[in-house]
Write a protein that holds these residues in place. Structure first.
Motif, PDB file in Angstrom:
ATOM      1  N   GLU A 295       0.809  -1.441  -0.056  1.00  0.00           N
ATOM      2  CA  GLU A 295       0.102   0.090   0.119  1.00  0.00           C
ATOM      3  C   GLU A 295       0.913   1.225   0.020  1.00  0.00           C
ATOM      4  O   GLU A 295       0.601   2.136  -0.683  1.00  0.00           O
ATOM      5  CB  GLU A 295      -0.714   0.038   1.529  1.00  0.00           C
ATOM      6  N   LEU A 296       1.902   1.271   0.954  1.00  0.00           N
ATOM      7  CA  LEU A 296       2.812   2.170   1.048  1.00  0.00           C
ATOM      8  C   LEU A 296       3.570   2.445  -0.304  1.00  0.00           C
ATOM      9  O   LEU A 296       3.886   3.739  -0.950  1.00  0.00           O
ATOM     10  CB  LEU A 296       3.926   2.374   2.051  1.00  0.00           C
ATOM     11  N   LEU A 297       3.993   1.582  -0.866  1.00  0.00           N
ATOM     12  CA  LEU A 297       4.688   1.645  -2.222  1.00  0.00           C
ATOM     13  C   LEU A 297       4.045   2.115  -3.406  1.00  0.00           C
ATOM     14  O   LEU A 297       4.445   2.762  -4.009  1.00  0.00           O
ATOM     15  CB  LEU A 297       5.188   0.034  -2.525  1.00  0.00           C
ATOM     16  N   ALA A 298       2.540   1.961  -3.485  1.00  0.00           N
ATOM     17  CA  ALA A 298       1.712   2.501  -4.463  1.00  0.00           C
ATOM     18  C   ALA A 298       1.714   4.076  -4.270  1.00  0.00           C
ATOM     19  O   ALA A 298       1.497   4.541  -5.367  1.00  0.00           O
ATOM     20  CB  ALA A 298       0.272   2.058  -4.219  1.00  0.00           C
ATOM     21  N   HIS A 299       2.114   4.700  -3.310  1.00  0.00           N
ATOM     22  CA  HIS A 299       2.204   6.096  -3.133  1.00  0.00           C
ATOM     23  C   HIS A 299       3.636   6.527  -2.975  1.00  0.00           C
ATOM     24  O   HIS A 299       3.673   7.868  -2.560  1.00  0.00           O
ATOM     25  CB  HIS A 299       1.217   6.708  -2.021  1.00  0.00           C
ATOM     26  N   ALA A 300       4.551   5.920  -3.204  1.00  0.00           N
ATOM     27  CA  ALA A 300       6.034   6.114  -2.908  1.00  0.00           C
ATOM     28  C   ALA A 300       6.386   7.465  -4.063  1.00  0.00           C
ATOM     29  O   ALA A 300       5.901   7.223  -5.109  1.00  0.00           O
ATOM     30  CB  ALA A 300       6.899   4.992  -2.929  1.00  0.00           C
ATOM     31  N   GLY A 301       7.461   8.244  -3.414  1.00  0.00           N
ATOM     32  CA  GLY A 301       8.007   9.219  -4.212  1.00  0.00           C
ATOM     33  C   GLY A 301       9.046   8.498  -5.050  1.00  0.00           C
ATOM     34  O   GLY A 301       9.205   7.290  -5.185  1.00  0.00           O
ATOM     35  N   HIS A 302       9.840   9.327  -5.753  1.00  0.00           N
ATOM     36  CA  HIS A 302      11.133   8.833  -6.603  1.00  0.00           C
ATOM     37  C   HIS A 302      12.103   8.598  -5.757  1.00  0.00           C
ATOM     38  O   HIS A 302      12.656   7.412  -5.444  1.00  0.00           O
ATOM     39  CB  HIS A 302      11.190   9.589  -7.725  1.00  0.00           C
ATOM     40  N   ASP A 303      12.700   9.559  -5.206  1.00  0.00           N
ATOM     41  CA  ASP A 303      14.006   9.710  -4.648  1.00  0.00           C
ATOM     42  C   ASP A 303      14.363  10.157  -3.215  1.00  0.00           C
ATOM     43  O   ASP A 303      15.537  10.565  -2.888  1.00  0.00           O
ATOM     44  CB  ASP A 303      15.140  10.255  -5.765  1.00  0.00           C
ATOM     45  N   ASP A 304      13.406  10.431  -2.841  1.00  0.00           N
ATOM     46  CA  ASP A 304      13.276  10.771  -1.131  1.00  0.00           C
ATOM     47  C   ASP A 304      13.943   9.741  -0.315  1.00  0.00           C
ATOM     48  O   ASP A 304      13.812   8.488  -0.660  1.00  0.00           O
ATOM     49  CB  ASP A 304      12.119  11.283  -0.584  1.00  0.00           C
ATOM     50  N   PRO A 305      14.445   9.955   0.636  1.00  0.00           N
ATOM     51  CA  PRO A 305      14.947   8.937   1.753  1.00  0.00           C
ATOM     52  C   PRO A 305      13.712   7.827   2.081  1.00  0.00           C
ATOM     53  O   PRO A 305      14.272   6.657   2.229  1.00  0.00           O
ATOM     54  CB  PRO A 305      15.570   9.569   2.866  1.00  0.00           C
ATOM     55  N   VAL A 306      12.877   8.514   2.662  1.00  0.00           N
ATOM     56  CA  VAL A 306      11.828   7.448   2.960  1.00  0.00           C
ATOM     57  C   VAL A 306      11.275   6.508   1.984  1.00  0.00           C
ATOM     58  O   VAL A 306      11.115   5.193   1.980  1.00  0.00           O
ATOM     59  CB  VAL A 306      10.415   8.374   3.442  1.00  0.00           C
ATOM     60  N   SER A 307      11.191   6.847   0.700  1.00  0.00           N
ATOM     61  CA  SER A 307      10.968   6.020  -0.383  1.00  0.00           C
ATOM     62  C   SER A 307      12.028   4.903  -0.615  1.00  0.00           C
ATOM     63  O   SER A 307      11.668   4.057  -0.999  1.00  0.00           O
ATOM     64  CB  SER A 307      10.587   6.886  -1.775  1.00  0.00           C
ATOM     65  N   ARG A 308      13.517   5.600  -0.535  1.00  0.00           N
ATOM     66  CA  ARG A 308      14.249   4.442  -0.607  1.00  0.00           C
ATOM     67  C   ARG A 308      14.272   3.353   0.327  1.00  0.00           C
ATOM     68  O   ARG A 308      14.440   2.330  -0.018  1.00  0.00           O
ATOM     69  CB  ARG A 308      15.740   5.448  -0.679  1.00  0.00           C
ATOM     70  N   GLU A 309      14.096   3.908   1.819  1.00  0.00           N
ATOM     71  CA  GLU A 309      14.107   3.020   2.791  1.00  0.00           C
ATOM     72  C   GLU A 309      12.743   2.032   2.460  1.00  0.00           C
ATOM     73  O   GLU A 309      13.033   0.535   2.499  1.00  0.00           O
ATOM     74  CB  GLU A 309      13.679   3.732   3.931  1.00  0.00           C
ATOM     75  N   LEU A 310      11.830   2.457   2.120  1.00  0.00           N
ATOM     76  CA  LEU A 310      10.507   1.721   1.675  1.00  0.00           C
ATOM     77  C   LEU A 310      10.945   0.495   0.433  1.00  0.00           C
ATOM     78  O   LEU A 310      10.486  -0.666   0.556  1.00  0.00           O
ATOM     79  CB  LEU A 310       9.354   2.485   1.300  1.00  0.00           C
ATOM     80  N   ARG A 311      11.471   1.208  -0.508  1.00  0.00           N
ATOM     81  CA  ARG A 311      11.736   0.060  -1.508  1.00  0.00           C
ATOM     82  C   ARG A 311      12.768  -0.952  -1.096  1.00  0.00           C
ATOM     83  O   ARG A 311      12.506  -2.041  -1.629  1.00  0.00           O
ATOM     84  CB  ARG A 311      12.516   1.042  -2.775  1.00  0.00           C
ATOM     85  N   GLY A 312      13.633  -0.663  -0.435  1.00  0.00           N
ATOM     86  CA  GLY A 312      14.744  -1.631   0.135  1.00  0.00           C
ATOM     87  C   GLY A 312      14.060  -2.543   0.991  1.00  0.00           C
ATOM     88  O   GLY A 312      14.258  -3.963   0.902  1.00  0.00           O
ATOM     89  N   MET A 313      13.104  -2.221   1.810  1.00  0.00           N
ATOM     90  CA  MET A 313      12.313  -3.156   2.522  1.00  0.00           C
ATOM     91  C   MET A 313      11.164  -4.042   1.741  1.00  0.00           C
ATOM     92  O   MET A 313      11.140  -5.208   1.855  1.00  0.00           O
ATOM     93  CB  MET A 313      11.389  -2.432   3.498  1.00  0.00           C
ATOM     94  N   ALA A 314      10.608  -3.601   0.857  1.00  0.00           N
ATOM     95  CA  ALA A 314       9.793  -4.155  -0.183  1.00  0.00           C
ATOM     96  C   ALA A 314      10.707  -5.220  -0.959  1.00  0.00           C
ATOM     97  O   ALA A 314      10.104  -6.441  -0.935  1.00  0.00           O
ATOM     98  CB  ALA A 314       9.119  -3.299  -1.114  1.00  0.00           C
TER      99      ALA A 314
END
Length: 321
Positions: A295-314
């Motif tokens: 769900e979080l990934l569906a609304h992720a930005g491109h290159d902010d730190p939070v989205s990078r952290e999220l992509r790593g976990m996913a």
């Protein structure tokens, strides 16, 4: 990997069901020590692979020893505990099919019915309810019947903790079945028991105020009230609970609630990351946590730190990034 460990557990369970456990006879003290060590490794330290490797021989040896006929009452207590509180949760976490988990909770129940004490029956029922709920709405009647069949007296701290855990299960069944008033009443009762027991760990159930708080968060989320879920999470002190599983569970619950509150997306990602640091499999193999990551990934930005952290976990959870 996990699949071959699941297969080895499956064959051990099949062997026990056919009365051919083919293990070794051990004294009750040695078996109690092994069961305790495995529960500790699983609950406190999250040593999932090590526990999976130890389970098949432990299942076979315990049932072979029951068959040998010495100290049977104590061995039956151990069997109810092992199957309900370790083998079934381990299989659930490892992603084993529901039918295998059902065979395991029936082994727990058979041991408890031979033992005939409220505590053993309560411990076995706790596993049975989880498996029934996993079978979807058609099996709610089975979950309810499992709970209705046991009454644990609240006469001493240990049985009070079992009664408290069963109350938590009752609240879950009531809330999923659309009976919110009953769910709230039963949760309140569990909360009162937790005030009396404090942070406990009878039968490795980790019953106490922290655990009741986690269930209250889940109930608030079921009721579609993420703000209340977040408020409850922020009032808890998870470090009071000695079990790593409870710590990781807390951060998963908190993260899932935060994910539903406007403006708290970054906090949600950070909470899930804390859960992953405590016990990686709690995020990587947990369907609820993975659903929230998606769900979080569906609304992720491109290159902010939070989205990078999220992509790593996913990515580590095997989601398409």
């Amino acid at each position: 990997g996990m699949d071959s460990a699941i297969d080895a557990v499956r064959v051990a369970v099949m062997a026990v069901n056919r009365d051919l456990p083919d293990g070794q006879v051990f004294p009750v003290d040695a078996l109690r020590e092994r069961v305790s060590a495995a529960l500790d490794a699983y609950c406190r330290d999250g040593r999932i692979r090590e526990v999976g490797a130890a389970l098949p021989a432990l299942i076979r040896d315990l049932h072979t020893s029951i068959g040998a006929g010495r100290d049977v009452a104590e061995l039956l207590d151990l069997a109810a505990l092992l199957h309900s509180q370790l083998v079934e949760p381990w299989l659930r976490l490892a992603g084993a099919p529901l039918d295998l988990r059902e065979h395991v909770v029936l082994l727990a129940r058979r041991a408890a019915e031979r033992r005939e004490t409220p505590a053993a029956l309560g411990v076995a029922a706790q596993g049975g309810v989880h498996v029934a709920l996993g079978a979807g709405t058609r099996a709610f009647g089975l979950a309810q019947a499992e709970l209705d069949a046991v009454a644990v007296p609240t006469t001493d701290p240990e049985s009070m903790q079992v009664a408290g855990m069963l109350a938590l299960s009752r609240s879950l069944v009531a809330s999923i079945a659309g009976r919110p008033a009953e769910a709230d009443a039963v949760l309140a009762h569990a909360g009162e028991l937790a005030q009396r027991t404090g942070e406990g760990n009878a039968y490795w159930m980790a019953f106490g105020p922290t655990n009741v708080g986690l269930w209250c968060i889940a109930a608030a989320r079921e009721a579609d009230d993420p703000e209340r879920a977040v408020a409850i999470a922020e009032s808890l002190h998870p470090q009071a609970q000695p079990r790593l599983g409870c710590h990781a569970n807390y951060w998963v619950h908190y993260g899932r609630a935060l994910a539903r509150v406007r403006g708290r997306r970054g906090d949600a990602v950070r909470a899930l990351r804390r859960a992953e640091r405590v016990l990686p499999h709690m995020v990587q193999r947990n369907p609820a946590a993975r659903e929230t990551l998606a769900e979080l990934l569906a609304h992720a930005g491109h290159d902010d730190p939070v989205s990078r952290e999220l992509r790593g976990m996913a990515f580590r959870a095997g989601l398409l990034v």
